[in-house]
Design a protein around this motif. Structure first.
Motif, PDB file in Angstrom:
ATOM      1  N   ILE A 430       0.867  -1.188   0.000  1.00  0.00           N
ATOM      2  CA  ILE A 430       0.000   0.000   0.000  1.00  0.00           C
ATOM      3  C   ILE A 430       0.898   1.230   0.000  1.00  0.00           C
ATOM      4  N   CYS A 431       0.767   2.047  -1.053  1.00  0.00           N
ATOM      5  CA  CYS A 431       1.699   3.160  -1.255  1.00  0.00           C
ATOM      6  C   CYS A 431       1.061   4.501  -0.900  1.00  0.00           C
ATOM      7  N   ALA A 432       1.878   5.401  -0.411  1.00  0.00           N
ATOM      8  CA  ALA A 432       1.447   6.787  -0.222  1.00  0.00           C
ATOM      9  C   ALA A 432       1.332   7.452  -1.599  1.00  0.00           C
ATOM     10  N   GLU A 433       0.697   8.585  -1.619  1.00  0.00           N
ATOM     11  CA  GLU A 433       0.464   9.271  -2.889  1.00  0.00           C
ATOM     12  C   GLU A 433       1.789   9.588  -3.583  1.00  0.00           C
ATOM     13  N   GLY A 434       1.885   9.229  -4.876  1.00  0.00           N
ATOM     14  CA  GLY A 434       3.058   9.527  -5.679  1.00  0.00           C
ATOM     15  C   GLY A 434       4.167   8.495  -5.589  1.00  0.00           C
ATOM     16  N   ILE A 435       3.931   7.387  -4.870  1.00  0.00           N
ATOM     17  CA  ILE A 435       4.956   6.342  -4.703  1.00  0.00           C
ATOM     18  C   ILE A 435       4.524   5.094  -5.459  1.00  0.00           C
ATOM     19  N   ALA A 437       4.650   1.002  -6.275  1.00  0.00           N
ATOM     20  CA  ALA A 437       4.798  -0.208  -5.458  1.00  0.00           C
ATOM     21  C   ALA A 437       6.200  -0.796  -5.577  1.00  0.00           C
ATOM     22  N   HIS A 438       6.782  -0.767  -6.778  1.00  0.00           N
ATOM     23  CA  HIS A 438       8.123  -1.314  -6.986  1.00  0.00           C
ATOM     24  C   HIS A 438       9.157  -0.518  -6.193  1.00  0.00           C
ATOM     25  N   ASP A 439       9.014   0.798  -6.201  1.00  0.00           N
ATOM     26  CA  ASP A 439       9.954   1.645  -5.459  1.00  0.00           C
ATOM     27  C   ASP A 439       9.819   1.423  -3.956  1.00  0.00           C
ATOM     28  N   LEU A 440       8.570   1.257  -3.483  1.00  0.00           N
ATOM     29  CA  LEU A 440       8.329   1.005  -2.057  1.00  0.00           C
ATOM     30  C   LEU A 440       9.045  -0.275  -1.614  1.00  0.00           C
ATOM     31  N   LEU A 441       8.878  -1.338  -2.402  1.00  0.00           N
ATOM     32  CA  LEU A 441       9.475  -2.632  -2.058  1.00  0.00           C
ATOM     33  C   LEU A 441      11.002  -2.565  -2.101  1.00  0.00           C
ATOM     34  N   CYS A 442      11.546  -1.919  -3.128  1.00  0.00           N
ATOM     35  CA  CYS A 442      13.001  -1.852  -3.266  1.00  0.00           C
ATOM     36  C   CYS A 442      13.634  -1.012  -2.160  1.00  0.00           C
ATOM     37  N   THR A 443      12.956   0.056  -1.759  1.00  0.00           N
ATOM     38  CA  THR A 443      13.471   0.880  -0.656  1.00  0.00           C
ATOM     39  C   THR A 443      13.512   0.077   0.639  1.00  0.00           C
ATOM     40  N   ALA A 444      12.438  -0.686   0.881  1.00  0.00           N
ATOM     41  CA  ALA A 444      12.402  -1.526   2.084  1.00  0.00           C
ATOM     42  C   ALA A 444      13.497  -2.581   2.043  1.00  0.00           C
ATOM     43  N   ALA A 445      13.699  -3.193   0.865  1.00  0.00           N
ATOM     44  CA  ALA A 445      14.715  -4.245   0.730  1.00  0.00           C
ATOM     45  C   ALA A 445      16.115  -3.685   0.935  1.00  0.00           C
ATOM     46  N   LEU A 446      16.333  -2.426   0.539  1.00  0.00           N
ATOM     47  CA  LEU A 446      17.633  -1.787   0.714  1.00  0.00           C
ATOM     48  C   LEU A 446      18.008  -1.747   2.199  1.00  0.00           C
ATOM     49  N   ALA A 447      17.017  -1.442   3.046  1.00  0.00           N
ATOM     50  CA  ALA A 447      17.275  -1.367   4.489  1.00  0.00           C
ATOM     51  C   ALA A 447      17.324  -2.745   5.136  1.00  0.00           C
ATOM     52  N   GLU A 448      16.542  -3.674   4.600  1.00  0.00           N
ATOM     53  CA  GLU A 448      16.434  -5.001   5.220  1.00  0.00           C
ATOM     54  C   GLU A 448      17.476  -5.987   4.693  1.00  0.00           C
ATOM     55  N   HIS A 449      18.343  -5.547   3.787  1.00  0.00           N
ATOM     56  CA  HIS A 449      19.237  -6.457   3.076  1.00  0.00           C
ATOM     57  C   HIS A 449      20.095  -7.311   4.011  1.00  0.00           C
ATOM     58  N   ILE A 508       1.955   8.483  10.285  1.00  0.00           N
ATOM     59  CA  ILE A 508       1.371   7.385   9.497  1.00  0.00           C
ATOM     60  C   ILE A 508      -0.149   7.501   9.391  1.00  0.00           C
ATOM     61  N   SER A 509      -0.695   8.614   9.860  1.00  0.00           N
ATOM     62  CA  SER A 509      -2.156   8.752   9.910  1.00  0.00           C
ATOM     63  C   SER A 509      -2.795   8.727   8.523  1.00  0.00           C
ATOM     64  N   SER A 510      -2.054   9.100   7.488  1.00  0.00           N
ATOM     65  CA  SER A 510      -2.644   9.151   6.143  1.00  0.00           C
ATOM     66  C   SER A 510      -3.039   7.763   5.638  1.00  0.00           C
ATOM     67  N   LEU A 511      -2.444   6.734   6.173  1.00  0.00           N
ATOM     68  CA  LEU A 511      -2.771   5.363   5.748  1.00  0.00           C
ATOM     69  C   LEU A 511      -3.426   4.569   6.878  1.00  0.00           C
ATOM     70  N   HIS A 512      -4.028   5.284   7.820  1.00  0.00           N
ATOM     71  CA  HIS A 512      -4.604   4.621   8.991  1.00  0.00           C
ATOM     72  C   HIS A 512      -5.727   3.657   8.606  1.00  0.00           C
ATOM     73  N   VAL A 513      -6.601   4.076   7.696  1.00  0.00           N
ATOM     74  CA  VAL A 513      -7.737   3.221   7.314  1.00  0.00           C
ATOM     75  C   VAL A 513      -7.235   1.926   6.676  1.00  0.00           C
ATOM     76  N   GLY A 536       4.739   4.281   2.501  1.00  0.00           N
ATOM     77  CA  GLY A 536       3.679   3.287   2.425  1.00  0.00           C
ATOM     78  C   GLY A 536       3.943   2.161   3.414  1.00  0.00           C
ATOM     79  N   PHE A 537       3.224   1.062   3.236  1.00  0.00           N
ATOM     80  CA  PHE A 537       3.486  -0.090   4.105  1.00  0.00           C
ATOM     81  C   PHE A 537       3.328  -1.388   3.316  1.00  0.00           C
ATOM     82  N   LEU A 538       3.954  -2.429   3.829  1.00  0.00           N
ATOM     83  CA  LEU A 538       3.891  -3.773   3.249  1.00  0.00           C
ATOM     84  C   LEU A 538       3.098  -4.670   4.192  1.00  0.00           C
ATOM     85  N   SER A 539       2.178  -5.457   3.635  1.00  0.00           N
ATOM     86  CA  SER A 539       1.405  -6.416   4.425  1.00  0.00           C
ATOM     87  C   SER A 539       1.986  -7.810   4.217  1.00  0.00           C
TER      88      SER A 539
END
Length: 723
Positions: A430-435, A437-449, A508-513, A536-539
């Motif tokens: 689930i991506c924030a506005e303007g992000i 999904a591929h970029d969200l996942l790759c950014t997370a993977a960069l930190a979690e590597h 994180i309130s923008s993605l609370h719902v 954004g966030f990953l489920s």
């Protein structure tokens, strides 16, 4: 010597070795152990302590606890490195102490000595039955001498009891034997010894059979391995390999040691250790275990443990040592046997006084010498249950725990890694506005590597499948229970839970719902932010182990009153899981010490609490439970070590198998008591009126014992029924 070693443990006797024993006088030992043991002996020459105690009054564990507290040390249980070591009741390594090793050779000598007794018994039978005693001029003094020679082990045990101030079955039989010879009934005395030796042989076989079965199921039969010496592979006896050596293992070979891979990679079948059907891929700096099978590859292993010190050998030793620890049913059987011994003494004396017949008194005595069979009523059933559990991949570290499982009112379960596989998978982004999904996942993977947490690994794998390759050399900072943070030239990346976002100043309130909906569906939510901006966030969801629901429903059908879920997940995730699987009580977002508090609180409300877990964060709660069960497949070694029962394949079905095995063992114990009591009452009545001569009384003694053994053996024969 840093740890006290329990060198041996047999009924009423234990031997310890510890360096500090050399410096403590006997008065100090008397003050420490005097109330708990009958006697003790200190041998400073080899730093050993031998204690003699009454199992009806105290337990071996009580003595161990006293010594551990006094000397502030842990205790190593007997090691197992060969079949002969399995039968060693005393220290075989110390020449300064008396030792008697019950090796396979001495077992053969017992068989041959009993065969010789059978030959003499046949001689007496043929002489009396077919030719009459006078035809052979039966040498009664010779018969008396044979009886005395055959009774030497019995007389030795009786003498030891006399010195310790105890009156036991051995004392009872020894007095009767000597009385029979003195009264001119040498043949009757021989019959008594003959029957008793046969019964003792049967009992010893029964006691050792389960230990041998467990050892054979898991024994490491590797004799040779290749060790790297000056860049040359040299074939070496496994017994000569030492910690720090480098061992080479190739495809098709079994690994002979525990250690770490320093070069190469391999597919390894680890089912002997963790029950996994799929081979594990192991590479540099990963741990491998003895007795696992190399399916493909070639690796160099820096040795961390060999022989008795390997993980598998230590597990075997613990299970085998547990067989010496009496369960509640076995302790109750000991008490019943003591009462029957007193009753037998009274009935034997009363029969002689009322009838004046030595033969009738001997017959009653032989029948009532069956407290040994009463003891077997519990021990054979428990041993059979433990052996069957081992065959099913359930390692039970003591009869008390086997019994307690089916008598437990509460089962507590850890969620991640126990009821789920511990291998989460990404289900949505689930991506924030303007992000994207591929970029969200790759950014997370960069930190979690560089993160070895299952969630980090799942994110990295998902990104790799999407075509992302990480070239980041700077490792992230990992914050347990929160998330990770990577310092990046384009802005720091934070990946983790809501608490972690708040600590990093991310709104994180923008993605609370959307996140609330993900929580309600039972997903784990991992937020991703760069700087102070939420991307954004990953489920992710954890795959629930097959059979989990059936196992929980099965426990309910079997009478378990309360099912409890203990989870480190967010409240909404844990409660959604709890509703789906029918838990009565759910504790979410709990830390290890909070899990332990929950278990202790449950123990005040219910009889027997079982804790089932797999990770190091479960060990504290497991240590507080009445029965601790670990799922060994992928579980932490700490959890497996602290557990009372280890399920090697982590299958939920095994919990039901274990419950049914516990219930069946208790049912067979009760049946054995009825067999023993019933045959005793009938046989005594016949013996007292002269209708049961000593030979038939002896036959009844053996039939009594064999019947109980056969009934207990049904535990191994019966198929499990988990319907």
């Amino acid at each position: 010597m840093n740890e006290m070693i329990l060198k041996s443990s047999v009924a009423g006797r234990a031997r310890f070795k510890y360096g500090a024993f050399k410096h403590l006088d006997e008065k100090a030992f008397e003050a420490l152990l005097g109330l708990h043991v009958d006697s003790f002996r200190v041998n400073r020459a080899c730093a050993s302590l031998v204690v003699y105690f009454d199992p009806l009054k105290t337990t071996l564990q009580t003595i161990i606890d006293l010594l551990q507290k006094r000397f502030e040390t842990a205790t190593l249980m007997p090691h197992v490195s060969s079949p002969a070591a399995l039968y060693c009741p005393s220290c075989a390594s110390c020449s300064a102490c008396e030792s008697k090793i019950n090796s396979p050779q001495s077992w053969r000598s017992k068989i041959w000595s009993f065969v010789a007794l059978c030959g003499y018994a046949l001689y007496l039978f043929v002489s009396e039955t077919f030719f009459g005693a006078s035809a052979f001029a039966l040498p009664l003094p010779l018969t008396a001498l044979v009886a005395l020679a055959a009774a030497i082990p019995l007389l030795q045990e009786a003498y030891a009891d006399f010195k310790a101030g105890r009156f036991s079955l051995h004392s009872f039989m020894a007095i009767a034997l000597l009385g029979a010879i003195a009264g001119g009934e040498a043949t009757a005395a021989f019959e008594i010894v003959f029957i008793l030796r046969g019964g003792m042989l049967l009992e010893e076989y029964t006691a050792e059979r389960s230990k041998k079965q467990i050892h054979e199921l898991m024994a490491l039969g590797i004799k040779k391995a290749y060790v790297l010496v000056d860049e040359i592979e040299v074939e070496t006896d496994v017994s000569d390999i030492r910690e720090g050596d480098t061992v080479v293992a190739r495809s098709g070979e079994r690994i002979a040691v525990d250690g770490m891979i320093v070069e190469g990679s391999a597919e390894i079948d680890e089912s002997a250790i963790n029950g996994r059907s799929e081979p594990a891929f192991k590479t540099l700096n990963e741990t491998v275990y003895a007795n696992t099978l190399m399916q493909s590859g070639r690796i160099y292993i820096r040795v961390s443990a060999t022989g008795e010190q390997t993980y598998l050998a230590r597990m075997i030793a613990k299970v085998e040592a547990s067989l010496a620890q009496k369960s509640p049913s076995e302790v109750a059987a000991d008490r019943l046997a003591a009462r029957l011994l007193t009753l037998g003494t009274f009935l034997t004396g009363a029969t002689f006084l009322l009838t004046g017949s030595w033969l009738r008194a001997f017959s009653v005595m032989i029948v009532m010498s069956c407290p040994c069979a009463t003891i077997l009523a519990a021990s054979t059933a428990i041993s059979a249950g433990i052996a069957k559990g081992a065959k099913k991949g359930v390692l039970i570290k003591g009869g008390a725990y086997l019994e307690a499982v089916s008598q437990s009112e509460v089962f507590c379960f850890d969620k991640t890694g126990t009821l789920t596989t511990g291998e989460p998978k990404l289900v949505q982004s689930i991506c924030a506005e303007g992000i994207l999904a591929h970029d969200l996942l790759c950014t997370a993977a960069l930190a979690e590597h560089h993160n070895s947490h299952p969630i980090g690994i799942a994110i990295t794998k998902a990104a790799a499948l999407a075509g992302f390759t990480c070239h980041e050399d700077n490792p992230s900072d990992i914050f347990a229970g929160l998330g990770v943070r990577l310092k990046d030239h384009a802005g720091d990346i934070a990946v983790g839970n809501a608490k972690w976002m708040a600590q990093n100043g991310v709104d994180i309130s923008s993605l609370h719902v959307q996140s609330s909906q993900a929580f309600l569906e039972g997903y784990s939510v991992v937020y991703v932010a760069r700087g102070s901006r939420l991307l954004g966030f990953l489920s992710l969801e954890h795959t629930v182990r097959a059979g989990t629901l059936a196992m929980l429903q099965g426990l309910r059908k079997r009478g378990v009153q309360h099912l409890v879920l203990l989870s480190g997940d967010e409240e909404t995730v844990a409660r959604a899981f709890g509703r789906t699987y029918g838990f009565d009580e759910v504790h979410a977002n709990v830390m290890p010490e909070e899990k332990a508090d929950v278990v202790e609180a449950l123990k005040t409300r219910y009889t027997n609490v079982v804790m089932v877990g797999d990770g190091i964060n479960d060990t504290l709660a497991m240590s507080k439970a009445d029965v601790a069960i670990s799922f060994a497949s992928g579980g932490s070694e700490a959890a497996i070590e602290v557990s009372n029962i280890a399920v090697t394949d982590s299958s939920p079905d095994a919990i039901l198998h274990l419950f049914d095995l516990s219930k069946e063992s208790l049912r067979v114990i009760n049946q054995n008591y009825w067999i023993g009591t019933g045959t005793n009452l009938v046989s005594v009545a016949f013996a007292a009126v002269g209708a049961l001569p000593p030979v038939l009384a002896g036959a009844m003694h053996i039939a009594h014992t064999v019947g109980i053994m056969a009934n207990s053996s049904r535990i191994a024969w019966n198929n499990d029924n988990n319907s």
